[in-house]
Design a protein around this motif. Structure first.
Motif, short mmCIF file in Angstrom:
data_model
loop_
_atom_site.label_atom_id
_atom_site.label_comp_id
_atom_site.label_asym_id
_atom_site.label_seq_id
_atom_site.Cartn_x
_atom_site.Cartn_y
_atom_site.Cartn_z
N GLN A 85 0.89 -1.17 0.00
CA GLN A 85 0.00 0.00 0.00
C GLN A 85 0.92 1.21 0.00
O GLN A 85 1.62 1.49 0.99
CB GLN A 85 -0.93 -0.05 1.22
N ASP A 86 0.93 1.94 -1.13
CA ASP A 86 1.93 3.00 -1.32
C ASP A 86 1.82 4.10 -0.28
O ASP A 86 2.82 4.71 0.10
CB ASP A 86 1.80 3.57 -2.73
N ASP A 87 0.60 4.36 0.20
CA ASP A 87 0.44 5.42 1.20
C ASP A 87 1.10 5.02 2.52
O ASP A 87 1.73 5.85 3.19
CB ASP A 87 -1.05 5.77 1.40
N VAL A 88 0.99 3.75 2.86
CA VAL A 88 1.60 3.27 4.11
C VAL A 88 3.13 3.30 3.99
O VAL A 88 3.82 3.74 4.91
CB VAL A 88 1.09 1.85 4.46
N ALA A 89 3.64 2.86 2.84
CA ALA A 89 5.10 2.90 2.63
C ALA A 89 5.59 4.34 2.79
O ALA A 89 6.63 4.59 3.44
CB ALA A 89 5.43 2.35 1.25
N ALA A 90 4.84 5.29 2.24
CA ALA A 90 5.25 6.71 2.32
C ALA A 90 5.23 7.18 3.78
O ALA A 90 6.15 7.86 4.24
CB ALA A 90 4.31 7.56 1.48
N ALA A 91 4.19 6.79 4.52
CA ALA A 91 4.09 7.21 5.93
C ALA A 91 5.25 6.64 6.74
O ALA A 91 5.84 7.34 7.57
CB ALA A 91 2.75 6.75 6.52
N LEU A 92 5.59 5.38 6.49
CA LEU A 92 6.71 4.77 7.23
C LEU A 92 8.02 5.49 6.88
O LEU A 92 8.84 5.77 7.77
CB LEU A 92 6.81 3.28 6.93
N ALA A 93 8.19 5.82 5.60
CA ALA A 93 9.42 6.53 5.18
C ALA A 93 9.50 7.86 5.93
O ALA A 93 10.56 8.24 6.43
CB ALA A 93 9.41 6.74 3.68
N GLU A 94 8.37 8.54 6.02
CA GLU A 94 8.35 9.84 6.71
C GLU A 94 8.63 9.71 8.20
O GLU A 94 9.17 10.61 8.83
CB GLU A 94 6.99 10.51 6.50
N GLU A 95 8.25 8.55 8.76
CA GLU A 95 8.52 8.32 10.19
C GLU A 95 9.96 7.91 10.43
O GLU A 95 10.36 7.62 11.56
CB GLU A 95 7.56 7.24 10.74
N GLY A 96 10.75 7.80 9.35
CA GLY A 96 12.18 7.49 9.50
C GLY A 96 12.50 6.01 9.44
O GLY A 96 13.64 5.61 9.67
N VAL A 97 11.48 5.21 9.12
CA VAL A 97 11.71 3.76 9.01
C VAL A 97 12.42 3.49 7.67
O VAL A 97 12.11 4.13 6.66
CB VAL A 97 10.36 3.00 9.03
N LYS A 98 13.37 2.55 7.68
CA LYS A 98 13.99 2.14 6.41
C LYS A 98 12.96 1.33 5.65
O LYS A 98 12.55 0.25 6.10
CB LYS A 98 15.22 1.27 6.68
N VAL A 99 12.51 1.84 4.50
CA VAL A 99 11.45 1.13 3.76
C VAL A 99 11.69 1.24 2.26
O VAL A 99 11.94 2.32 1.74
CB VAL A 99 10.03 1.65 4.17
N TRP A 100 11.64 0.07 1.61
CA TRP A 100 11.79 0.02 0.16
C TRP A 100 10.64 -0.83 -0.36
O TRP A 100 10.64 -2.05 -0.16
CB TRP A 100 13.13 -0.61 -0.21
N ALA A 101 9.67 -0.22 -1.03
CA ALA A 101 8.51 -0.98 -1.51
C ALA A 101 7.59 -0.08 -2.32
O ALA A 101 7.42 1.09 -1.99
CB ALA A 101 7.73 -1.54 -0.32
N TYR A 102 7.03 -0.64 -3.38
CA TYR A 102 5.94 0.04 -4.09
C TYR A 102 5.04 -1.01 -4.73
O TYR A 102 5.47 -2.15 -4.93
CB TYR A 102 6.46 1.05 -5.12
N LYS A 103 3.81 -0.65 -5.00
CA LYS A 103 2.87 -1.60 -5.61
C LYS A 103 3.21 -1.73 -7.09
O LYS A 103 3.33 -0.72 -7.79
CB LYS A 103 1.43 -1.12 -5.44
N GLY A 104 3.41 -2.97 -7.54
CA GLY A 104 3.74 -3.19 -8.95
C GLY A 104 5.23 -3.32 -9.18
O GLY A 104 5.73 -3.03 -10.27
N GLU A 105 5.95 -3.75 -8.15
CA GLU A 105 7.41 -3.89 -8.27
C GLU A 105 7.81 -4.84 -9.39
O GLU A 105 7.17 -5.87 -9.59
CB GLU A 105 7.99 -4.47 -6.96
N THR A 106 8.93 -4.51 -10.05
CA THR A 106 9.51 -5.46 -11.00
C THR A 106 10.25 -6.52 -10.18
O THR A 106 10.53 -6.30 -9.00
CB THR A 106 10.54 -4.76 -11.91
#
Ligand SMILES: NC(=O)c1ccc[n+]([C@@H]2O[C@H](COP(=O)([O-])OP(=O)(O)OC[C@H]3O[C@@H](n4cnc5c(N)ncnc54)[C@H](O)[C@@H]3O)[C@@H](O)[C@H]2O)c1
Length: 420
Positions: A85-106
Protein backbone atom coordinates in the motif's frame (compact mmCIF):
# COMPACT_ATOMS: atom_id res chain seq x y z
CA UNK A 1 9.46 7.10 -7.52
CA UNK A 2 10.61 9.01 -4.41
CA UNK A 3 14.04 7.98 -3.20
CA UNK A 4 16.09 8.89 -0.16
CA UNK A 5 19.00 7.34 1.70
CA UNK A 6 16.73 5.05 3.70
CA UNK A 7 13.69 4.66 1.47
CA UNK A 8 12.34 4.10 -2.01
CA UNK A 9 8.57 4.52 -2.25
CA UNK A 10 6.06 5.48 -4.94
CA UNK A 11 5.15 8.93 -3.67
CA UNK A 12 6.01 10.57 -0.35
CA UNK A 13 3.04 12.92 -0.62
CA UNK A 14 0.75 9.94 0.09
CA UNK A 15 2.10 9.83 3.67
CA UNK A 16 -0.82 11.61 5.34
CA UNK A 17 -3.29 9.11 3.81
CA UNK A 18 -1.02 6.32 5.05
CA UNK A 19 -1.04 7.77 8.57
CA UNK A 20 -4.85 7.99 8.49
CA UNK A 21 -5.09 4.38 7.38
CA UNK A 22 -2.72 3.22 10.13
CA UNK A 23 -4.73 5.21 12.68
CA UNK A 24 -7.87 3.43 11.46
CA UNK A 25 -6.12 0.05 11.62
CA UNK A 26 -5.06 0.74 15.22
CA UNK A 27 -8.71 1.16 16.21
CA UNK A 28 -9.19 -2.54 15.44
CA UNK A 29 -5.84 -3.80 16.67
CA UNK A 30 -6.34 -3.50 20.42
CA UNK A 31 -4.45 -6.70 21.22
CA UNK A 32 -1.34 -5.60 19.36
CA UNK A 33 -1.55 -2.14 20.95
CA UNK A 34 -1.49 -3.82 24.38
CA UNK A 35 1.75 -5.55 23.38
CA UNK A 36 3.07 -2.20 22.11
CA UNK A 37 2.25 -0.51 25.44
CA UNK A 38 4.19 -3.15 27.34
CA UNK A 39 7.07 -3.01 24.83
CA UNK A 40 7.29 0.79 25.33
CA UNK A 41 7.89 0.21 29.06
CA UNK A 42 10.07 -2.90 28.96
CA UNK A 43 12.03 -2.40 25.70
CA UNK A 44 12.55 -6.15 25.13
CA UNK A 45 13.97 -5.53 21.64
CA UNK A 46 16.49 -2.84 22.63
CA UNK A 47 19.41 -2.78 20.20
CA UNK A 48 17.91 -5.50 18.00
CA UNK A 49 17.86 -4.96 14.24
CA UNK A 50 14.80 -6.52 12.61
CA UNK A 51 14.55 -7.02 8.84
CA UNK A 52 11.08 -7.60 7.44
CA UNK A 53 9.79 -8.85 4.11
CA UNK A 54 6.06 -8.55 4.76
CA UNK A 55 3.10 -7.16 2.82
CA UNK A 56 3.52 -3.42 3.43
CA UNK A 57 -0.04 -2.72 4.55
CA UNK A 58 -1.53 -0.47 7.21
CA UNK A 59 -1.56 -3.40 9.67
CA UNK A 60 2.11 -4.13 9.01
CA UNK A 61 2.71 -0.43 9.70
CA UNK A 62 1.22 -0.96 13.17
CA UNK A 63 3.51 -3.98 13.68
CA UNK A 64 6.53 -1.90 12.63
CA UNK A 65 5.58 0.77 15.19
CA UNK A 66 5.21 -1.96 17.84
CA UNK A 67 8.68 -3.37 17.15
CA UNK A 68 10.17 0.13 17.25
CA UNK A 69 8.33 0.78 20.55
CA UNK A 70 10.11 -2.31 21.87
CA UNK A 71 13.49 -0.73 21.06
CA UNK A 72 14.14 -2.39 17.68
CA UNK A 73 15.63 -0.80 14.58
CA UNK A 74 13.53 -1.81 11.59
CA UNK A 75 14.16 -2.20 7.85
CA UNK A 76 11.26 -3.37 5.69
CA UNK A 77 10.36 -4.36 2.16
CA UNK A 78 7.35 -6.13 0.63
CA UNK A 79 6.95 -9.87 0.12
CA UNK A 80 4.86 -9.73 -3.02
CA UNK A 81 5.12 -7.37 -5.98
CA UNK A 82 1.45 -6.34 -5.88
CA UNK A 83 0.67 -6.11 -2.17
CA UNK A 84 2.28 -2.85 -1.05
CA UNK A 85 0.00 0.00 0.00
CA UNK A 86 1.93 3.00 -1.32
CA UNK A 87 0.44 5.42 1.20
CA UNK A 88 1.60 3.27 4.11
CA UNK A 89 5.10 2.90 2.63
CA UNK A 90 5.25 6.71 2.32
CA UNK A 91 4.09 7.21 5.93
CA UNK A 92 6.71 4.77 7.23
CA UNK A 93 9.42 6.53 5.18
CA UNK A 94 8.35 9.84 6.71
CA UNK A 95 8.52 8.32 10.19
CA UNK A 96 12.18 7.49 9.50
CA UNK A 97 11.71 3.76 9.01
CA UNK A 98 13.99 2.14 6.41
CA UNK A 99 11.45 1.13 3.76
CA UNK A 100 11.79 0.02 0.16
CA UNK A 101 8.51 -0.98 -1.51
CA UNK A 102 5.94 0.04 -4.09
CA UNK A 103 2.87 -1.60 -5.61
CA UNK A 104 3.74 -3.19 -8.95
CA UNK A 105 7.41 -3.89 -8.27
CA UNK A 106 9.51 -5.46 -11.00
CA UNK A 107 11.29 -8.70 -10.13
CA UNK A 108 14.64 -6.82 -10.11
CA UNK A 109 13.35 -4.19 -7.68
CA UNK A 110 11.79 -6.90 -5.53
CA UNK A 111 15.16 -8.62 -5.01
CA UNK A 112 17.12 -5.33 -4.89
CA UNK A 113 14.91 -4.25 -1.98
CA UNK A 114 15.28 -7.60 -0.20
CA UNK A 115 19.01 -7.05 -0.47
CA UNK A 116 18.68 -3.55 1.04
CA UNK A 117 16.96 -5.16 4.04
CA UNK A 118 19.77 -7.71 4.26
CA UNK A 119 22.36 -4.91 4.06
CA UNK A 120 20.82 -3.54 7.30
CA UNK A 121 22.26 -6.72 8.92
CA UNK A 122 19.18 -7.96 10.77
CA UNK A 123 19.44 -9.92 14.02
CA UNK A 124 15.89 -11.15 13.42
CA UNK A 125 14.16 -11.73 10.10
CA UNK A 126 10.40 -11.59 9.63
CA UNK A 127 9.29 -13.20 6.42
CA UNK A 128 6.05 -13.96 4.62
CA UNK A 129 6.87 -16.67 2.11
CA UNK A 130 10.56 -17.28 2.98
CA UNK A 131 12.16 -15.15 0.23
CA UNK A 132 14.24 -13.14 2.73
CA UNK A 133 15.52 -16.23 4.55
CA UNK A 134 16.20 -18.02 1.29
CA UNK A 135 18.17 -15.03 -0.09
CA UNK A 136 20.26 -14.81 3.11
CA UNK A 137 21.06 -18.54 3.01
CA UNK A 138 21.87 -18.50 -0.73
CA UNK A 139 23.81 -15.27 -1.08
CA UNK A 140 24.76 -13.87 2.35
CA UNK A 141 25.54 -16.86 4.59
CA UNK A 142 28.29 -14.90 6.40
CA UNK A 143 25.54 -12.83 8.13
CA UNK A 144 23.92 -15.89 9.71
CA UNK A 145 26.27 -16.00 12.70
CA UNK A 146 24.70 -12.74 14.02
CA UNK A 147 21.09 -13.77 13.39
CA UNK A 148 19.14 -14.75 16.52
CA UNK A 149 16.09 -16.20 14.78
CA UNK A 150 13.53 -15.70 12.07
CA UNK A 151 9.73 -15.59 12.17
CA UNK A 152 7.63 -16.94 9.29
CA UNK A 153 4.12 -15.68 8.65
CA UNK A 154 2.60 -18.04 6.10
CA UNK A 155 1.97 -21.70 5.21
CA UNK A 156 4.02 -21.56 2.01
CA UNK A 157 6.99 -20.14 3.94
CA UNK A 158 6.74 -22.96 6.49
CA UNK A 159 6.66 -25.55 3.68
CA UNK A 160 9.87 -24.05 2.21
CA UNK A 161 11.56 -23.86 5.63
CA UNK A 162 10.72 -27.48 6.41
CA UNK A 163 12.24 -28.45 3.04
CA UNK A 164 15.38 -26.48 4.02
CA UNK A 165 15.46 -28.22 7.41
CA UNK A 166 15.12 -31.62 5.72
CA UNK A 167 18.05 -30.82 3.40
CA UNK A 168 20.15 -29.64 6.37
CA UNK A 169 20.21 -26.24 4.68
CA UNK A 170 18.50 -24.26 7.47
CA UNK A 171 21.15 -22.52 9.52
CA UNK A 172 19.21 -20.45 12.06
CA UNK A 173 16.08 -21.02 14.19
CA UNK A 174 12.77 -20.18 12.58
CA UNK A 175 9.63 -19.59 14.62
CA UNK A 176 6.60 -20.84 12.71
CA UNK A 177 4.23 -17.97 13.51
CA UNK A 178 1.79 -19.36 10.92
CA UNK A 179 1.38 -22.48 13.04
CA UNK A 180 0.11 -20.56 16.09
CA UNK A 181 -3.57 -21.38 16.59
CA UNK A 182 -4.16 -17.64 16.74
CA UNK A 183 -2.64 -17.37 13.25
CA UNK A 184 -3.67 -20.16 10.88
CA UNK A 185 -7.04 -20.86 12.54
CA UNK A 186 -7.90 -17.15 12.59
CA UNK A 187 -6.00 -15.21 9.91
CA UNK A 188 -5.97 -17.94 7.24
CA UNK A 189 -9.58 -18.93 7.92
CA UNK A 190 -11.51 -15.74 8.70
CA UNK A 191 -9.02 -13.35 7.10
CA UNK A 192 -8.35 -15.08 3.78
CA UNK A 193 -11.98 -16.16 3.68
CA UNK A 194 -13.36 -12.63 3.81
CA UNK A 195 -10.61 -10.77 1.99
CA UNK A 196 -10.41 -13.14 -0.99
CA UNK A 197 -14.15 -12.78 -1.55
CA UNK A 198 -13.65 -9.01 -1.21
CA UNK A 199 -10.72 -8.96 -3.68
CA UNK A 200 -12.71 -10.87 -6.31
CA UNK A 201 -15.67 -8.52 -5.78
CA UNK A 202 -13.56 -5.38 -6.07
CA UNK A 203 -12.01 -6.68 -9.30
CA UNK A 204 -15.29 -7.83 -10.90
CA UNK A 205 -18.34 -6.52 -8.98
CA UNK A 206 -19.83 -9.95 -9.65
CA UNK A 207 -23.05 -11.32 -8.12
CA UNK A 208 -22.01 -14.41 -6.16
CA UNK A 209 -25.54 -15.71 -5.65
CA UNK A 210 -26.28 -18.63 -7.95
CA UNK A 211 -22.71 -18.91 -9.28
CA UNK A 212 -20.72 -22.13 -9.25
CA UNK A 213 -17.74 -21.06 -7.15
CA UNK A 214 -14.86 -23.54 -7.20
CA UNK A 215 -12.48 -23.48 -4.24
CA UNK A 216 -9.26 -25.41 -4.92
CA UNK A 217 -7.75 -26.60 -1.64
CA UNK A 218 -9.75 -27.10 1.57
CA UNK A 219 -7.10 -26.14 4.12
CA UNK A 220 -7.30 -23.27 6.61
CA UNK A 221 -7.72 -20.68 3.85
CA UNK A 222 -9.92 -22.74 1.53
CA UNK A 223 -12.38 -23.49 4.35
CA UNK A 224 -12.74 -19.76 4.97
CA UNK A 225 -13.16 -18.89 1.30
CA UNK A 226 -15.75 -21.66 0.81
CA UNK A 227 -17.75 -20.60 3.85
CA UNK A 228 -17.84 -16.93 2.83
CA UNK A 229 -18.75 -17.76 -0.80
CA UNK A 230 -21.59 -19.97 0.47
CA UNK A 231 -22.73 -17.11 2.70
CA UNK A 232 -23.05 -14.93 -0.40
CA UNK A 233 -25.30 -17.50 -2.04
CA UNK A 234 -22.80 -19.25 -4.32
CA UNK A 235 -22.94 -22.98 -5.04
CA UNK A 236 -19.56 -23.98 -3.71
CA UNK A 237 -17.55 -26.80 -5.27
CA UNK A 238 -14.33 -28.01 -3.64
CA UNK A 239 -11.37 -29.77 -5.24
CA UNK A 240 -8.78 -31.50 -3.04
CA UNK A 241 -6.01 -34.09 -3.11
CA UNK A 242 -6.18 -34.96 0.60
CA UNK A 243 -8.79 -37.59 1.53
CA UNK A 244 -9.60 -36.21 4.95
CA UNK A 245 -9.91 -32.60 3.81
CA UNK A 246 -12.12 -33.75 0.92
CA UNK A 247 -14.28 -35.63 3.43
CA UNK A 248 -14.54 -32.53 5.62
CA UNK A 249 -15.63 -30.49 2.60
CA UNK A 250 -18.28 -33.06 1.70
CA UNK A 251 -19.61 -33.12 5.29
CA UNK A 252 -19.59 -29.33 5.39
CA UNK A 253 -22.13 -29.53 2.59
CA UNK A 254 -20.08 -28.76 -0.51
CA UNK A 255 -19.88 -30.69 -3.75
CA UNK A 256 -16.45 -32.28 -4.02
CA UNK A 257 -15.17 -33.40 -7.40
CA UNK A 258 -12.11 -33.71 -9.60
CA UNK A 259 -10.78 -30.54 -11.18
CA UNK A 260 -11.46 -32.02 -14.62
CA UNK A 261 -15.17 -32.09 -13.78
CA UNK A 262 -15.25 -28.78 -11.91
CA UNK A 263 -13.74 -26.89 -14.84
CA UNK A 264 -16.75 -27.70 -17.02
CA UNK A 265 -19.28 -26.09 -14.68
CA UNK A 266 -17.37 -23.48 -12.66
CA UNK A 267 -18.14 -19.76 -13.06
CA UNK A 268 -15.48 -18.53 -10.61
CA UNK A 269 -12.35 -20.37 -9.47
CA UNK A 270 -10.20 -19.48 -6.47
CA UNK A 271 -7.05 -21.49 -5.78
CA UNK A 272 -5.68 -21.57 -2.20
CA UNK A 273 -3.42 -24.59 -2.08
CA UNK A 274 0.17 -23.28 -1.82
CA UNK A 275 0.86 -25.71 -4.66
CA UNK A 276 1.76 -25.36 -8.32
CA UNK A 277 -0.31 -25.51 -11.53
CA UNK A 278 -3.62 -26.28 -9.88
CA UNK A 279 -5.42 -24.86 -12.90
CA UNK A 280 -3.51 -25.75 -16.06
CA UNK A 281 -3.96 -24.62 -19.64
CA UNK A 282 -5.80 -27.89 -20.38
CA UNK A 283 -8.23 -27.08 -17.56
CA UNK A 284 -8.79 -23.57 -18.95
CA UNK A 285 -9.50 -25.03 -22.41
CA UNK A 286 -12.41 -26.99 -20.93
CA UNK A 287 -13.93 -23.99 -19.12
CA UNK A 288 -17.07 -22.06 -20.04
CA UNK A 289 -16.58 -18.76 -21.80
CA UNK A 290 -16.48 -15.99 -19.18
CA UNK A 291 -14.86 -18.13 -16.46
CA UNK A 292 -13.15 -16.00 -13.81
CA UNK A 293 -9.89 -17.24 -12.28
CA UNK A 294 -8.27 -15.93 -9.11
CA UNK A 295 -5.59 -17.16 -6.74
CA UNK A 296 -5.24 -16.48 -3.05
CA UNK A 297 -2.32 -18.82 -2.38
CA UNK A 298 1.04 -17.24 -1.67
CA UNK A 299 2.76 -17.47 -5.06
CA UNK A 300 1.45 -16.75 -8.55
CA UNK A 301 2.09 -20.30 -9.75
CA UNK A 302 -1.26 -21.87 -8.91
CA UNK A 303 -2.75 -20.78 -12.25
CA UNK A 304 -0.73 -21.69 -15.34
CA UNK A 305 -0.90 -18.18 -16.75
CA UNK A 306 2.40 -18.38 -18.66
CA UNK A 307 0.97 -21.19 -20.82
CA UNK A 308 -2.27 -19.25 -21.30
CA UNK A 309 -0.31 -16.21 -22.48
CA UNK A 310 1.49 -18.28 -25.08
CA UNK A 311 -1.60 -19.64 -26.78
CA UNK A 312 -4.19 -16.90 -26.21
CA UNK A 313 -5.11 -15.19 -29.48
CA UNK A 314 -5.96 -11.88 -27.84
CA UNK A 315 -5.49 -10.18 -24.51
CA UNK A 316 -6.75 -6.98 -22.97
CA UNK A 317 -6.83 -5.32 -19.58
CA UNK A 318 -10.57 -4.95 -19.06
CA UNK A 319 -10.25 -2.89 -15.88
CA UNK A 320 -7.78 -2.76 -12.99
CA UNK A 321 -6.88 -6.28 -11.83
CA UNK A 322 -9.03 -7.96 -14.49
CA UNK A 323 -7.49 -9.28 -17.71
CA UNK A 324 -9.33 -10.98 -20.55
CA UNK A 325 -7.67 -13.69 -22.63
CA UNK A 326 -9.23 -15.21 -25.74
CA UNK A 327 -8.60 -18.94 -25.71
CA UNK A 328 -10.05 -21.12 -28.48
CA UNK A 329 -12.58 -18.32 -29.10
CA UNK A 330 -13.69 -18.26 -25.42
CA UNK A 331 -13.13 -15.54 -22.82
CA UNK A 332 -11.06 -16.43 -19.77
CA UNK A 333 -10.64 -13.75 -17.11
CA UNK A 334 -7.59 -13.64 -14.84
CA UNK A 335 -7.74 -11.47 -11.74
CA UNK A 336 -4.79 -9.66 -10.13
CA UNK A 337 -2.25 -11.31 -12.48
CA UNK A 338 -2.84 -14.54 -10.56
CA UNK A 339 -1.22 -13.06 -7.46
CA UNK A 340 -2.83 -13.04 -3.99
CA UNK A 341 -6.21 -11.62 -4.99
CA UNK A 342 -7.02 -10.24 -1.55
CA UNK A 343 -3.93 -8.04 -1.56
CA UNK A 344 -3.69 -7.36 -5.29
CA UNK A 345 -7.27 -6.14 -5.78
CA UNK A 346 -8.23 -5.57 -2.14
CA UNK A 347 -6.54 -4.38 1.04
CA UNK A 348 -5.69 -7.78 2.47
CA UNK A 349 -7.06 -9.06 5.74
CA UNK A 350 -9.11 -6.82 8.00
CA UNK A 351 -7.01 -5.16 10.72
CA UNK A 352 -8.67 -7.06 13.56
CA UNK A 353 -7.50 -10.38 12.13
CA UNK A 354 -3.97 -9.10 11.59
CA UNK A 355 -3.86 -7.96 15.21
CA UNK A 356 -3.64 -11.55 16.48
CA UNK A 357 -1.25 -12.61 13.69
CA UNK A 358 1.08 -9.73 14.48
CA UNK A 359 0.89 -10.28 18.25
CA UNK A 360 2.40 -13.62 17.18
CA UNK A 361 5.18 -11.83 15.27
CA UNK A 362 5.97 -9.32 18.04
CA UNK A 363 5.92 -11.94 20.80
CA UNK A 364 8.03 -14.32 18.69
CA UNK A 365 10.70 -11.61 18.38
CA UNK A 366 10.64 -11.16 22.15
CA UNK A 367 10.78 -14.94 22.69
CA UNK A 368 13.70 -15.22 20.26
CA UNK A 369 15.67 -12.50 22.05
CA UNK A 370 14.94 -14.02 25.49
CA UNK A 371 16.18 -17.39 24.23
CA UNK A 372 19.02 -16.13 22.04
CA UNK A 373 21.65 -18.83 21.50
CA UNK A 374 19.41 -21.53 23.01
CA UNK A 375 17.18 -22.30 20.02
CA UNK A 376 18.07 -24.97 17.45
CA UNK A 377 18.37 -24.09 13.75
CA UNK A 378 15.03 -25.75 13.04
CA UNK A 379 11.43 -24.79 12.41
CA UNK A 380 10.11 -24.32 15.94
CA UNK A 381 6.76 -23.61 17.49
CA UNK A 382 6.02 -20.66 19.77
CA UNK A 383 5.16 -22.12 23.23
CA UNK A 384 1.45 -22.80 23.63
CA UNK A 385 1.13 -20.48 26.63
CA UNK A 386 2.16 -17.51 24.46
CA UNK A 387 -0.37 -18.50 21.79
CA UNK A 388 -2.98 -18.75 24.54
CA UNK A 389 -1.95 -15.35 25.85
CA UNK A 390 -2.55 -13.88 22.36
CA UNK A 391 -6.08 -15.33 22.32
CA UNK A 392 -6.68 -13.80 25.77
CA UNK A 393 -5.42 -10.39 24.59
CA UNK A 394 -7.78 -10.52 21.63
CA UNK A 395 -10.77 -11.54 23.78
CA UNK A 396 -10.03 -8.62 26.10
CA UNK A 397 -9.79 -6.28 23.12
CA UNK A 398 -13.24 -7.54 22.06
CA UNK A 399 -14.65 -7.06 25.58
CA UNK A 400 -15.35 -10.78 26.00
CA UNK A 401 -14.92 -12.52 29.34
CA UNK A 402 -14.88 -16.29 29.75
CA UNK A 403 -15.09 -18.73 32.65
CA UNK A 404 -12.13 -20.44 34.33
CA UNK A 405 -11.97 -24.02 35.54
CA UNK A 406 -12.97 -24.50 39.17
CA UNK A 407 -10.49 -26.37 41.39
CA UNK A 408 -12.89 -29.31 41.41
CA UNK A 409 -12.95 -29.38 37.58
CA UNK A 410 -9.20 -29.11 37.32
CA UNK A 411 -8.75 -31.98 39.79
CA UNK A 412 -11.28 -34.05 37.83
CA UNK A 413 -9.49 -33.46 34.52
CA UNK A 414 -6.20 -34.49 36.11
CA UNK A 415 -7.54 -37.65 37.71
CA UNK A 416 -8.38 -41.11 36.38
CA UNK A 417 -10.11 -42.77 39.35
CA UNK A 418 -13.56 -41.22 38.91
CA UNK A 419 -15.55 -43.10 36.21
CA UNK A 420 -19.08 -44.39 35.59
N1 LIG B 1 -4.11 -14.71 0.62
C1 LIG B 1 -3.60 -14.58 1.83
O1 LIG B 1 -3.58 -13.50 2.42
C2 LIG B 1 -3.07 -15.79 2.51
C3 LIG B 1 -3.13 -15.89 3.91
C4 LIG B 1 -2.65 -17.05 4.53
C5 LIG B 1 -2.10 -18.06 3.74
N2 LIG B 1 -2.01 -17.89 2.39
C6 LIG B 1 -1.44 -18.91 1.49
O2 LIG B 1 -2.52 -19.73 1.04
C7 LIG B 1 -2.02 -21.04 0.73
C8 LIG B 1 -2.83 -22.09 1.50
O3 LIG B 1 -2.61 -21.91 2.89
P1 LIG B 1 -3.37 -22.83 3.97
O4 LIG B 1 -2.95 -22.33 5.29
O5 LIG B 1 -4.81 -22.95 3.62
O6 LIG B 1 -2.65 -24.24 3.68
P2 LIG B 1 -3.16 -25.69 4.08
O7 LIG B 1 -1.97 -26.57 4.00
O8 LIG B 1 -3.97 -25.65 5.33
O9 LIG B 1 -4.17 -26.06 2.89
C9 LIG B 1 -3.79 -26.27 1.56
C10 LIG B 1 -4.73 -27.35 0.98
O10 LIG B 1 -4.50 -27.43 -0.42
C11 LIG B 1 -4.61 -28.81 -0.77
N3 LIG B 1 -3.96 -29.06 -2.05
C12 LIG B 1 -2.63 -29.20 -2.34
N4 LIG B 1 -2.46 -29.49 -3.63
C13 LIG B 1 -3.71 -29.50 -4.20
C14 LIG B 1 -4.19 -29.76 -5.51
N5 LIG B 1 -3.38 -30.10 -6.50
N6 LIG B 1 -5.53 -29.68 -5.73
C15 LIG B 1 -6.38 -29.40 -4.71
N7 LIG B 1 -5.98 -29.17 -3.45
C16 LIG B 1 -4.65 -29.22 -3.20
C17 LIG B 1 -3.95 -29.53 0.39
O11 LIG B 1 -4.32 -30.91 0.43
C18 LIG B 1 -4.46 -28.74 1.58
O12 LIG B 1 -5.66 -29.27 2.10
C19 LIG B 1 -0.53 -20.98 1.07
O13 LIG B 1 0.19 -20.63 -0.08
C20 LIG B 1 -0.45 -19.88 2.09
O14 LIG B 1 0.84 -19.35 2.20
C21 LIG B 1 -2.52 -16.80 1.76
Amino acid sequence: MDKGKTYEVKNLSLASQGRNNMELAELNMGALLEVKKRFEKEKPLKGVRIGLALHVTKETGVLVRTLIAGGAEVAITGCNPLSTQDDVAAALAEEGVKVWAYKGETKEDYYRYINYVIAAKPHITIDDGCDLVSEIHKNHPHLIKDIICGCEETTTGIIRLKAMEKDDALKYPMIAVNDNKTKHLVDNYYGTGQSSIDGILRATNLLYAGKNFVVCGYGSCGKGVAQRAKGMGANVIVTEVDNFRALQAAYDGYRVMKMNDAVKIGDVFCTVTGNKHIITLEHMQKMKSGAILANSGHFDIELQISALREVATAHKQVRPFMEEYILDGKKIFILGEGRLINLAAGEGHPSEVMSTSFCGQALSCEYGVRNAGKLEPKVIQLPEEIDNQIAALQLTAMGIEIDSLTQEQEDYLNSWEEGT
